[in-house]
Scaffold this motif. Structure first.
Motif, PDB file in Angstrom:
ATOM      1  N   LEU A   1       0.832  -1.192   0.000  1.00  0.00           N
ATOM      2  CA  LEU A   1       0.000   0.000   0.000  1.00  0.00           C
ATOM      3  C   LEU A   1       0.871   1.247   0.000  1.00  0.00           C
ATOM      4  CD1 LEU A   1      -2.769  -0.881   2.610  1.00  0.00           C
ATOM      5  CD2 LEU A   1      -2.824  -1.198   0.137  1.00  0.00           C
ATOM      6  N   LYS A   2       0.361   2.296  -0.632  1.00  0.00           N
ATOM      7  CA  LYS A   2       1.042   3.580  -0.680  1.00  0.00           C
ATOM      8  C   LYS A   2       0.064   4.667  -0.253  1.00  0.00           C
ATOM      9  CE  LYS A   2       4.549   1.519  -2.718  1.00  0.00           C
ATOM     10  NZ  LYS A   2       5.816   1.268  -1.998  1.00  0.00           N
ATOM     11  N   LEU A   3       0.609   5.770   0.203  1.00  0.00           N
ATOM     12  CA  LEU A   3      -0.201   6.959   0.454  1.00  0.00           C
ATOM     13  C   LEU A   3       0.020   7.903  -0.711  1.00  0.00           C
ATOM     14  CD1 LEU A   3      -2.134   8.150   2.593  1.00  0.00           C
ATOM     15  CD2 LEU A   3      -0.188   9.468   3.439  1.00  0.00           C
ATOM     16  N   LEU A   4      -1.067   8.248  -1.393  1.00  0.00           N
ATOM     17  CA  LEU A   4      -0.960   9.091  -2.576  1.00  0.00           C
ATOM     18  C   LEU A   4      -1.095  10.566  -2.245  1.00  0.00           C
ATOM     19  CD1 LEU A   4      -0.676   9.229  -5.637  1.00  0.00           C
ATOM     20  CD2 LEU A   4      -3.126   8.812  -5.830  1.00  0.00           C
ATOM     21  N   ALA A   5      -1.982  10.899  -1.310  1.00  0.00           N
ATOM     22  CA  ALA A   5      -2.235  12.305  -1.008  1.00  0.00           C
ATOM     23  C   ALA A   5      -2.794  12.463   0.389  1.00  0.00           C
ATOM     24  CB  ALA A   5      -3.220  12.895  -2.017  1.00  0.00           C
ATOM     25  N   VAL A   6      -2.629  13.648   0.927  1.00  0.00           N
ATOM     26  CA  VAL A   6      -3.372  14.090   2.107  1.00  0.00           C
ATOM     27  C   VAL A   6      -4.574  14.880   1.602  1.00  0.00           C
ATOM     28  CG1 VAL A   6      -3.333  15.643   4.103  1.00  0.00           C
ATOM     29  CG2 VAL A   6      -1.407  14.101   3.674  1.00  0.00           C
ATOM     30  N   LEU A   7      -5.747  14.579   2.147  1.00  0.00           N
ATOM     31  CA  LEU A   7      -6.984  15.255   1.737  1.00  0.00           C
ATOM     32  C   LEU A   7      -7.531  16.188   2.802  1.00  0.00           C
ATOM     33  CD1 LEU A   7      -8.935  12.257   0.138  1.00  0.00           C
ATOM     34  CD2 LEU A   7      -7.349  13.844  -0.973  1.00  0.00           C
ATOM     35  N   GLY A   8      -7.162  15.963   4.043  1.00  0.00           N
ATOM     36  CA  GLY A   8      -7.741  16.777   5.108  1.00  0.00           C
ATOM     37  C   GLY A   8      -6.857  16.808   6.334  1.00  0.00           C
ATOM     38  N   MET A   9      -6.872  17.953   7.002  1.00  0.00           N
ATOM     39  CA  MET A   9      -6.110  18.123   8.236  1.00  0.00           C
ATOM     40  C   MET A   9      -7.025  17.850   9.428  1.00  0.00           C
ATOM     41  SD  MET A   9      -3.301  18.775   6.737  1.00  0.00           S
ATOM     42  CE  MET A   9      -2.116  19.381   7.944  1.00  0.00           C
ATOM     43  N   GLY A  10      -6.590  18.218  10.608  1.00  0.00           N
ATOM     44  CA  GLY A  10      -7.319  17.886  11.825  1.00  0.00           C
ATOM     45  C   GLY A  10      -8.756  18.372  11.809  1.00  0.00           C
ATOM     46  N   HIS A  11      -9.676  17.464  12.124  1.00  0.00           N
ATOM     47  CA  HIS A  11     -11.093  17.823  12.115  1.00  0.00           C
ATOM     48  C   HIS A  11     -11.798  17.282  13.357  1.00  0.00           C
ATOM     49  CE1 HIS A  11     -10.707  13.876  10.126  1.00  0.00           C
ATOM     50  NE2 HIS A  11     -11.826  13.588  10.756  1.00  0.00           N
ATOM     51  N   LEU A  12     -11.055  17.134  14.452  1.00  0.00           N
ATOM     52  CA  LEU A  12     -11.637  16.635  15.694  1.00  0.00           C
ATOM     53  C   LEU A  12     -11.935  17.801  16.628  1.00  0.00           C
ATOM     54  CD1 LEU A  12      -9.385  13.506  16.331  1.00  0.00           C
ATOM     55  CD2 LEU A  12     -11.766  13.533  15.561  1.00  0.00           C
ATOM     56  N   THR A  13     -13.164  17.836  17.105  1.00  0.00           N
ATOM     57  CA  THR A  13     -13.651  18.939  17.924  1.00  0.00           C
ATOM     58  C   THR A  13     -14.209  18.393  19.227  1.00  0.00           C
ATOM     59  OG1 THR A  13     -14.273  20.148  15.922  1.00  0.00           O
ATOM     60  CG2 THR A  13     -15.240  20.912  17.986  1.00  0.00           C
ATOM     61  N   ILE A  14     -14.007  19.141  20.305  1.00  0.00           N
ATOM     62  CA  ILE A  14     -14.691  18.844  21.562  1.00  0.00           C
ATOM     63  C   ILE A  14     -16.028  19.574  21.526  1.00  0.00           C
ATOM     64  CG2 ILE A  14     -14.627  19.027  24.072  1.00  0.00           C
ATOM     65  CD1 ILE A  14     -12.547  17.095  22.871  1.00  0.00           C
ATOM     66  N   VAL A  15     -17.098  18.798  21.536  1.00  0.00           N
ATOM     67  CA  VAL A  15     -18.456  19.343  21.524  1.00  0.00           C
ATOM     68  C   VAL A  15     -19.080  19.066  22.881  1.00  0.00           C
ATOM     69  CG1 VAL A  15     -20.723  19.271  20.410  1.00  0.00           C
ATOM     70  CG2 VAL A  15     -18.648  18.952  19.051  1.00  0.00           C
ATOM     71  N   SER A  16     -19.720  20.081  23.449  1.00  0.00           N
ATOM     72  CA  SER A  16     -20.196  19.951  24.822  1.00  0.00           C
ATOM     73  C   SER A  16     -21.451  20.773  25.056  1.00  0.00           C
ATOM     74  CB  SER A  16     -19.100  20.405  25.797  1.00  0.00           C
ATOM     75  OG  SER A  16     -19.502  20.219  27.138  1.00  0.00           O
ATOM     76  N   SER A  17     -22.153  20.423  26.111  1.00  0.00           N
ATOM     77  CA  SER A  17     -23.267  21.246  26.603  1.00  0.00           C
ATOM     78  C   SER A  17     -22.835  22.099  27.791  1.00  0.00           C
ATOM     79  CB  SER A  17     -24.434  20.350  27.029  1.00  0.00           C
ATOM     80  OG  SER A  17     -24.034  19.450  28.060  1.00  0.00           O
ATOM     81  N   ASP A  18     -21.588  21.931  28.237  1.00  0.00           N
ATOM     82  CA  ASP A  18     -21.052  22.634  29.399  1.00  0.00           C
ATOM     83  C   ASP A  18     -20.269  23.860  28.938  1.00  0.00           C
ATOM     84  OD1 ASP A  18     -19.752  23.525  31.657  1.00  0.00           O
ATOM     85  OD2 ASP A  18     -18.925  21.580  32.226  1.00  0.00           O
TER      86      ASP A  18
END
Length: 333
Positions: A107-124
């Motif tokens: 397997l090879k990695l051809l491209a990066v498509l997206g950077m960090g997309h992790l969010t802390i979602v809260s009701s507090d």
């Protein structure tokens, strides 16, 4: 992998096809023998929309005329498909093909498509930083995989112990976490996109308020600099490149044009996301600006990828079989 000479396509040809909604006809001599029955397997993240666009516009048809497009739902499903050689072109957390390549899969990695997309979602609304989560329950998903490893990495950067300073629990998928958060069965969760947007919109429909407290990407950049976390990539089986070398120049021109089309034609992109990725259009549109879509060849992104891989190896060596991939893993668009 043997050295291959590519037949380059003009950017105008790809752009014309993408703008028109179908790839413009080309002489049969522009391509070698098409490759039949290729399954394009994509991550359930917004960045996969660029590959969905190429598929839907027919831009890949001259090389992959019988390709199909499917989403995977968890990384075990993705790994099984690649190990069984069922899928040879796939969007993926960038560490997954690195792990499998290190274990001997071609397997090879051809491209990066997206950077960090992790969010802390809260009701507090008292939560504005990782330190504010100390002692509080946090819901995660894909335990010991990309989202969990990123959260643990940035926690360590902030001087926190994820196993001692937070009350971490896990569910199987990001949509499960989004549904629990929206229903009030969890207070705070680590979410990707579109699930973060889904949770916020679902909660609002039920009269509850959720908000994005902070993005893990910002913490990474604060400590590591650079462009952030190269999380989403496009992986390829070496045999597909050997059988269809024309695929690389198609993607070289097509991926940036597909990204431009998505942001220039948001309603149409949302309709495509609903058609192929099963996301309701308002939810996709709400997630689009929080998804950090960025197209880079794996070779150009190698330094950032290796920084990321080193952090993962320090946390969990088995996630990359204990070492970095060799230079041939990173392909150039």
């Amino acid at each position: 992998m043997a050295d291959v000479s590519f037949t380059f396509l003009s950017r105008r040809s790809v752009l014309t096809g993408l703008a028109a909604g179908a790839f413009s006809p080309l002489a049969p001599s522009a391509f070698g023998k098409p490759v039949a029955d290729v399954e394009i397997l994509c991550a359930p993240t917004v960045a996969s929309i660029v590959v969905a666009r190429l598929f839907d516009a027919g831009a890949l048809a001259p090389v992959l005329p019988e390709a199909s497009f499917h989403l995977w739902h968890d990384t075990d499903e993705l790994r099984a498909a690649t190990v069984a050689n069922r899928s040879k072109l796939f969007t993926t957390p960038t560490h997954v093909p690195a792990n499998l390549a290190n274990r001997g899969l071609p397997l090879k990695l051809l491209a990066v498509l997206g950077m960090g997309h992790l969010t802390i979602v809260s009701s507090d609304h008292t939560i504005a930083s990782l330190a504010d989560l100390a002692g509080k329950p946090v819901l995660g998903f894909f335990r010991n995989d990309m989202p969990d490893l990123v959260f643990r990495a940035v926690a360590h950067m902030e001087g926190l112990d994820p196993d001692k300073d937070f009350k971490l629990t896990y569910v199987g998928t990001p949509m499960e976490a989004a549904q629990m958060l929206a229903a009030g069965r969890a207070e705070t969760a680590i979410l990707s996109e579109p699930p973060a947007t889904v949770a916020i919109m679902m909660a609002a429909h039920q009269g509850r308020e959720l908000f994005r407290a902070f993005n893990l990407q910002d913490i990474w950049i604060k400590h590591k600099g650079g462009d952030g976390i190269p999380m989403v990539g496009l992986g390829v089986h070496e045999s597909l490149i050997e059988a269809a070398p024309e695929l690389v120049p198609l993607l070289r021109d097509g991926l940036p044009q597909a990204k431009d089309w998505v942001f220039a034609n948001r309603p149409e992109a949302a309709a495509l996301a609903e058609k192929l990725m099963h996301y309701h259009q308002p939810m996709f549109l709400g997630a689009l600006d929080h998804s950090q879509i960025k197209i880079m060849s794996a070779k150009a992104a190698r330094a950032g990828l290796e920084d990321f891989y080193k952090v993962i190896i320090a946390l969990q060596p088995a996630a990359l079989d204990g070492h970095l991939p060799d230079a041939s893993f990173y392909l150039d668009l």
